[in-house]
Design an enzyme around this catalytic site. Structure first.
Site, PDB file in Angstrom:
ATOM      1  N   CYS A 178      -0.871   5.067  -1.290  1.00 39.64           N
ATOM      2  CA  CYS A 178      -0.589   5.093  -2.735  1.00 39.64           C
ATOM      3  C   CYS A 178      -1.755   4.497  -3.516  1.00 39.64           C
ATOM      4  CB  CYS A 178       0.676   4.304  -3.059  1.00 39.64           C
ATOM      5  SG  CYS A 178       2.176   4.968  -2.307  1.00 39.64           S
ATOM      6  N   CYS A 235       2.097   0.218  -0.476  1.00 41.10           N
ATOM      7  CA  CYS A 235       1.738   1.469   0.200  1.00 41.10           C
ATOM      8  C   CYS A 235       0.225   1.717   0.113  1.00 41.10           C
ATOM      9  CB  CYS A 235       2.523   2.598  -0.460  1.00 41.10           C
ATOM     10  SG  CYS A 235       1.940   4.260  -0.111  1.00 41.10           S
TER      11      CYS A 235
END
Length: 105
Positions: free
Chosen positions: A33, A30
């Site tokens: 993230c 991600c």
């Protein structure tokens, strides 16, 4: 580095904590993230002894992500006394997280 929280340790580390707890639900693949991760690591260092700051890898630990309705990552949940008292979905400035913690201290 923020604490690595797993499904096996979640109850003890998060739900039974007597301090505010910040939990970053993330995954290695991600992109956003990876933007939030270093901020969470910084907060971990700054709030050591005052708050618990950790991360849950949702690929390896899905139980609590599902329990708390984490559908998008990164999602940062703030817990106090075992209850969710704050939720931030997506990337946010560091101040968003620190203000949430400060409000509980």
């Amino acid at each position: 580095m923020a604490l690595a929280i797993t499904d096996a340790t979640f109850d003890e580390v998060v739900l039974k904590s007597d301090k505010p707890v910040v939990v970053d639900f993330w995954a290695a693949w991600c992109g956003p993230c990876r933007m939030v991760g270093p901020v969470i690591d910084e907060i971990h260092g700054e709030y050591e002894g005052k708050a618990v700051v950790g991360k849950v890898d949702v690929d390896a630990n899905q139980e609590f992500a599902a329990k708390y309705g984490v559908r998008n990552i990164p999602t940062v949940l703030i817990f106090q006394n075992g209850e969710v008292v704050g939720r931030q979905v997506g990337v946010a400035p560091k101040k968003t997280y620190t203000d949430a913690i400060d409000a509980l201290l």
